[in-house]
Design an enzyme around this catalytic site. Structure first.
Site, PDB file in Angstrom:
ATOM      1  N   GLN A  99      36.280  43.020 -26.640  1.00  0.00           N
ATOM      2  CA  GLN A  99      37.440  42.572 -25.867  1.00  0.00           C
ATOM      3  C   GLN A  99      38.529  43.647 -25.842  1.00  0.00           C
ATOM      4  O   GLN A  99      39.124  43.921 -24.787  1.00  0.00           O
ATOM      5  CB  GLN A  99      37.985  41.266 -26.482  1.00  0.00           C
ATOM      6  CG  GLN A  99      38.865  40.467 -25.569  1.00  0.00           C
ATOM      7  CD  GLN A  99      38.087  39.871 -24.399  1.00  0.00           C
ATOM      8  OE1 GLN A  99      36.867  39.776 -24.432  1.00  0.00           O
ATOM      9  NE2 GLN A  99      38.792  39.496 -23.351  1.00  0.00           N
ATOM     10  N   GLU A 126      17.366  36.752 -43.756  1.00  0.00           N
ATOM     11  CA  GLU A 126      17.729  36.424 -45.151  1.00  0.00           C
ATOM     12  C   GLU A 126      18.352  35.027 -45.222  1.00  0.00           C
ATOM     13  O   GLU A 126      19.207  34.755 -46.070  1.00  0.00           O
ATOM     14  CB  GLU A 126      18.676  37.489 -45.714  1.00  0.00           C
ATOM     15  CG  GLU A 126      18.618  37.667 -47.220  1.00  0.00           C
ATOM     16  CD  GLU A 126      17.458  38.521 -47.704  1.00  0.00           C
ATOM     17  OE1 GLU A 126      16.820  39.210 -46.888  1.00  0.00           O
ATOM     18  OE2 GLU A 126      17.170  38.470 -48.907  1.00  0.00           O
ATOM     19  N   THR A 128      19.252  31.793 -42.233  1.00  0.00           N
ATOM     20  CA  THR A 128      20.235  31.610 -41.154  1.00  0.00           C
ATOM     21  C   THR A 128      21.531  31.003 -41.713  1.00  0.00           C
ATOM     22  O   THR A 128      21.564  30.538 -42.861  1.00  0.00           O
ATOM     23  CB  THR A 128      19.680  30.653 -40.074  1.00  0.00           C
ATOM     24  OG1 THR A 128      19.447  29.382 -40.683  1.00  0.00           O
ATOM     25  CG2 THR A 128      18.395  31.188 -39.449  1.00  0.00           C
TER      26      THR A 128
HETATM   27  C1  LIG Z   1      14.868  41.925 -37.011  1.00  0.00           C
HETATM   28  C2  LIG Z   1      14.342  40.947 -38.014  1.00  0.00           C
HETATM   29  C3  LIG Z   1      13.944  41.392 -39.253  1.00  0.00           C
HETATM   30  C4  LIG Z   1      13.428  40.513 -40.187  1.00  0.00           C
HETATM   31  N1  LIG Z   1      13.027  40.978 -41.390  1.00  0.00           N
HETATM   32  C5  LIG Z   1      12.459  40.156 -42.261  1.00  0.00           C
HETATM   33  C6  LIG Z   1      11.951  40.629 -43.524  1.00  0.00           C
HETATM   34  O1  LIG Z   1      12.060  41.820 -43.812  1.00  0.00           O
HETATM   35  N2  LIG Z   1      11.374  39.761 -44.375  1.00  0.00           N
HETATM   36  C7  LIG Z   1      11.262  38.442 -44.073  1.00  0.00           C
HETATM   37  O2  LIG Z   1      10.712  37.687 -44.882  1.00  0.00           O
HETATM   38  N3  LIG Z   1      11.716  37.950 -42.892  1.00  0.00           N
HETATM   39  C8  LIG Z   1      12.296  38.777 -41.990  1.00  0.00           C
HETATM   40  N4  LIG Z   1      12.762  38.288 -40.798  1.00  0.00           N
HETATM   41  C9  LIG Z   1      12.575  36.867 -40.513  1.00  0.00           C
HETATM   42  C10 LIG Z   1      13.901  36.102 -40.692  1.00  0.00           C
HETATM   43  O3  LIG Z   1      14.176  35.956 -42.060  1.00  0.00           O
HETATM   44  C11 LIG Z   1      13.754  34.769 -39.950  1.00  0.00           C
HETATM   45  O4  LIG Z   1      13.767  35.027 -38.566  1.00  0.00           O
HETATM   46  C12 LIG Z   1      14.889  33.827 -40.335  1.00  0.00           C
HETATM   47  O5  LIG Z   1      14.794  33.409 -41.672  1.00  0.00           O
HETATM   48  C13 LIG Z   1      14.909  32.571 -39.448  1.00  0.00           C
HETATM   49  O6  LIG Z   1      13.638  31.979 -39.472  1.00  0.00           O
HETATM   50  P1  LIG Z   1      12.924  31.624 -38.091  1.00  0.00           P
HETATM   51  O7  LIG Z   1      13.040  32.820 -37.190  1.00  0.00           O
HETATM   52  O8  LIG Z   1      11.577  31.119 -38.436  1.00  0.00           O
HETATM   53  O9  LIG Z   1      13.823  30.506 -37.466  1.00  0.00           O
HETATM   54  P2  LIG Z   1      13.665  28.948 -37.667  1.00  0.00           P
HETATM   55  O10 LIG Z   1      13.461  28.624 -39.126  1.00  0.00           O
HETATM   56  O11 LIG Z   1      12.664  28.438 -36.711  1.00  0.00           O
HETATM   57  O12 LIG Z   1      15.122  28.470 -37.254  1.00  0.00           O
HETATM   58  C14 LIG Z   1      15.486  28.169 -35.912  1.00  0.00           C
HETATM   59  C15 LIG Z   1      16.798  27.413 -35.951  1.00  0.00           C
HETATM   60  O13 LIG Z   1      16.637  26.179 -36.682  1.00  0.00           O
HETATM   61  C16 LIG Z   1      17.571  26.119 -37.739  1.00  0.00           C
HETATM   62  N5  LIG Z   1      16.971  25.448 -38.887  1.00  0.00           N
HETATM   63  C17 LIG Z   1      15.751  25.649 -39.442  1.00  0.00           C
HETATM   64  N6  LIG Z   1      15.562  24.850 -40.505  1.00  0.00           N
HETATM   65  C18 LIG Z   1      16.704  24.125 -40.633  1.00  0.00           C
HETATM   66  C19 LIG Z   1      17.130  23.120 -41.529  1.00  0.00           C
HETATM   67  N7  LIG Z   1      16.366  22.691 -42.567  1.00  0.00           N
HETATM   68  N8  LIG Z   1      18.351  22.591 -41.353  1.00  0.00           N
HETATM   69  C20 LIG Z   1      19.159  23.002 -40.355  1.00  0.00           C
HETATM   70  N9  LIG Z   1      18.811  23.946 -39.450  1.00  0.00           N
HETATM   71  C21 LIG Z   1      17.597  24.498 -39.602  1.00  0.00           C
HETATM   72  C22 LIG Z   1      17.896  27.576 -38.064  1.00  0.00           C
HETATM   73  O14 LIG Z   1      19.154  27.689 -38.725  1.00  0.00           O
HETATM   74  C23 LIG Z   1      17.914  28.177 -36.672  1.00  0.00           C
HETATM   75  O15 LIG Z   1      19.141  27.900 -36.058  1.00  0.00           O
HETATM   76  C24 LIG Z   1      13.308  39.151 -39.861  1.00  0.00           C
HETATM   77  C25 LIG Z   1      13.760  38.688 -38.611  1.00  0.00           C
HETATM   78  C26 LIG Z   1      14.278  39.560 -37.712  1.00  0.00           C
HETATM   79  C27 LIG Z   1      14.748  39.033 -36.362  1.00  0.00           C
END
Ligand SMILES: Cc1cc2nc3c(=O)[nH]c(=O)nc-3n(C[C@H](O)[C@H](O)[C@H](O)COP(=O)(O)OP(=O)(O)OC[C@H]3O[C@@H](n4cnc5c(N)ncnc54)[C@H](O)[C@@H]3O)c2cc1C
Length: 146
Positions: A99, A126, A128
């Site tokens: 902004q 790590e 959400t």
């Molecule tokens: C660039 C990048 C690097 C990464 N590096 C690593 C790594 O080095 N090692 C590793 O292990 N992982 C890694 N990840 C994975 C990352 O940790 C996950 O993407 C993250 O933990 C979210 O999990 P998900 O993508 O399965 O989302 P989901 O678990 O499907 O979540 C989707 C949505 O639902 C919400 N949600 C899910 N469960 C609940 C609940 N019980 N209550 C309320 N809300 C909920 C979440 O907050 C989010 O808003 C990486 C991801 C990215 C994008």
């Protein structure tokens, strides 16, 4: 390990926020509109002040939690607080940085748009923000039971 990782990410968020604030301040002092640097405008000053305040709060939180961890304290609640606050904070700081840069914040030349996109990751990995909220609340409830 997760406590440590969450503190590390929170520290990175503080670092990115401080860089964005530095860039935003420099740009605001250099960019002139209506014959004056935009840093003279109080509404721009408000954005700078909000970002500075939030970054300082996050820095203080991270330093406190890291010090406690170094002293052997279990900091699961504090590490999640730091990760939640710092990652949300840097998102707001990056938004304000775009902004303050105006149209220049949207194009690649200044690099602000890259930070705006990159910091979005901090609210996801790590654990959400929602997962941090769950951890914090569960820790609070567990601690209240003893
Ligand atoms: C660039 C990048 C690097 C990464 N590096 C690593 C790594 O080095 N090692 C590793 O292990 N992982 C890694 N990840 C994975 C990352 O940790 C996950 O993407 C993250 O933990 C979210 O999990 P998900 O993508 O399965 O989302 P989901 O678990 O499907 O979540 C989707 C949505 O639902 C919400 N949600 C899910 N469960 C609940 C609940 N019980 N209550 C309320 N809300 C909920 C979440 O907050 C989010 O808003 C990486 C991801 C990215 C994008």
């Amino acid at each position: 390990m997760l406590d440590r990782g969450r503190l590390s990410i929170a520290a990175v968020c503080v670092g990115v926020a401080e860089r964005l604030i530095r860039d935003s301040l420099a740009y605001a002092m250099e960019r002139k509109q209506f014959g004056r640097p935009i840093a003279d405008f109080q509404l721009v000053q408000a954005m700078l002040a909000d970002s500075q305040t939030e970054a300082y709060a996050a820095r203080s939180m991270v330093l406190d939690a890291a010090r406690r961890r170094d002293e052997g304290e279990l900091v699961t609640l504090e590490a999640s607080c730091c990760k939640l606050y710092a990652s949300e904070m840097v998102g707001r700081v990056a938004d304000r940085a775009v902004q303050i840069h105006g149209g220049a914040g949207y194009i690649a030349d200044y690099g602000v748009e890259r930070f705006y996109r990159d910091v979005r990751l901090f609210r996801l990995y790590e654990g959400t923000s929602q997962i941090q909220q769950l951890i914090i609340a569960r820790q609070m409830i567990e601690k209240a039971k003893v």
